[in-house]
Design a protein around this motif. Sequence first.
Motif, short mmCIF file in Angstrom:
data_model
loop_
_atom_site.label_atom_id
_atom_site.label_comp_id
_atom_site.label_asym_id
_atom_site.label_seq_id
_atom_site.Cartn_x
_atom_site.Cartn_y
_atom_site.Cartn_z
N MET A 117 0.85 -1.20 0.17
CA MET A 117 0.04 0.12 -0.05
C MET A 117 0.79 1.33 -0.10
SD MET A 117 -2.69 -0.90 2.89
CE MET A 117 -3.33 0.62 3.02
N GLU A 118 1.21 1.82 -1.19
CA GLU A 118 2.02 2.79 -1.34
C GLU A 118 1.87 4.05 -0.45
OE1 GLU A 118 5.12 2.69 -2.39
OE2 GLU A 118 4.93 0.86 -3.34
N GLU A 119 0.58 4.53 -0.36
CA GLU A 119 0.41 5.79 0.31
C GLU A 119 -1.09 5.59 0.84
OE1 GLU A 119 0.31 9.23 -2.04
OE2 GLU A 119 2.52 8.90 -2.52
N PRO A 120 -1.17 4.82 1.97
CA PRO A 120 -2.47 4.75 2.92
C PRO A 120 -3.02 6.02 3.00
CG PRO A 120 -0.62 3.92 4.34
CD PRO A 120 -0.23 4.20 2.80
N ARG A 121 -4.14 6.22 3.00
CA ARG A 121 -5.23 7.36 3.46
C ARG A 121 -5.30 7.27 5.00
NH1 ARG A 121 -10.14 7.66 -0.03
NH2 ARG A 121 -10.78 8.94 1.57
N TRP A 122 -4.77 8.28 5.58
CA TRP A 122 -5.03 8.18 7.18
C TRP A 122 -6.31 8.96 7.54
CZ3 TRP A 122 -1.67 5.13 9.50
CH2 TRP A 122 -0.51 4.74 8.91
N THR A 123 -7.00 8.34 8.60
CA THR A 123 -8.31 9.11 8.78
C THR A 123 -8.59 8.99 10.24
OG1 THR A 123 -10.83 9.14 8.09
CG2 THR A 123 -9.67 7.00 8.57
N ASP A 124 -9.15 10.05 10.85
CA ASP A 124 -9.29 9.76 12.33
C ASP A 124 -10.39 8.85 12.85
OD1 ASP A 124 -9.65 10.81 14.74
OD2 ASP A 124 -10.91 12.63 14.50
N GLY A 125 -9.87 8.07 13.66
CA GLY A 125 -10.53 6.87 14.11
C GLY A 125 -11.58 7.28 15.48
N TRP A 126 -11.45 8.45 16.07
CA TRP A 126 -12.05 8.69 17.17
C TRP A 126 -13.74 8.73 17.00
CZ3 TRP A 126 -9.95 7.84 21.59
CH2 TRP A 126 -8.74 7.63 21.76
N PRO A 127 -14.20 9.33 15.96
CA PRO A 127 -15.61 9.15 15.88
C PRO A 127 -16.18 7.83 15.81
CG PRO A 127 -14.79 10.95 14.15
CD PRO A 127 -13.38 10.19 15.01
N VAL A 149 -6.30 4.06 6.56
CA VAL A 149 -5.98 3.35 8.00
C VAL A 149 -6.44 4.37 9.04
CG1 VAL A 149 -3.93 2.56 9.46
CG2 VAL A 149 -4.06 2.10 7.09
N TYR A 150 -7.14 3.95 10.10
CA TYR A 150 -7.68 4.85 10.92
C TYR A 150 -6.54 5.11 12.25
CZ TYR A 150 -12.20 3.48 9.52
OH TYR A 150 -13.51 3.34 8.88
N GLN A 151 -6.58 6.43 12.69
CA GLN A 151 -5.26 6.68 13.58
C GLN A 151 -6.43 6.92 15.09
OE1 GLN A 151 -3.16 9.97 11.29
NE2 GLN A 151 -1.67 8.93 12.00
N LEU A 152 -5.64 6.45 16.17
CA LEU A 152 -6.29 6.96 17.51
C LEU A 152 -5.02 7.49 18.11
CD1 LEU A 152 -8.12 3.71 18.36
CD2 LEU A 152 -9.04 5.73 17.52
#
Length: 254
Positions: free
Chosen positions: A11-21, A251-254
């Motif tokens: 996965m060359e450039e995974p998109r990061w997204t906010d996982g808190w919601p 990919v979700y971030q916390l």
Amino acid sequence: MKHTSIISTWMEEPRWTDGWPVLRGSHEVTLPSVWLVDAARAHAMLDDRYDQILSSDEVGRAERFHQPAHRIRYKASHTALRMLLAGITHADAATLRFVGGHHNKPKLTDYQRPSITFNLSHTEHTSMIAVGEGAGIGVDIEWIRRPIVIDDMLAACFSANEIDYITSRPEEGMRDRFFTLWTRKEAILKLTGEGIGEHLPLFEVLDGTCVAKKEIIGGAPPDRIYLYSFRIADDYIGCFATAEPTDLRFVYQL
């Protein structure tokens, strides 16, 4: 089938997204999905929930870590995992119960949607969680600046072809190449529930498709294992293993 095809890609450039919601329940949990947990940030958000959510066994395990940072990482990641599974199963996070599968790999009990699969990996001050349904999954994350002597591990863990790849020039990329293959093998072991053993050099995880006997991989592996490698900034490499092809859009971030 007596063989497993291992399909490795990046996965060359995974998109990061906010996982808190999602963790708070305002959005549905995507399956399968991968979650990156920053221990310090998650601890700041979840500290007051540990006693409400974690089991007494989990709290006891956390307290046995000598390093405070490791206690924090354990509590934060296991609380986040419980909250994710609660969102999927519509159960109370504190009431979830786990049993040991192959080589004691944890899974939900039969009355709590046993088709849900999950896996957890730790390194340094970061954890990675994967959740899915149906197909077996595994995940591994490694801090590439971890103090190890690569040469001491090559023959015990990799085939001749893999060693040639890891030790190829330029030399400054050796750690990246080593941890790319190491996380792939670890992710397979996490998927099957097998432990590290003498079989590691007998199956390959180079880019593309490699074929190995199932008895060599161990743990009743599926006919196909898909490995998705990705970089996390400059310091970490992760790998997600699954028995079914998937489009990990972010990919979700916390």
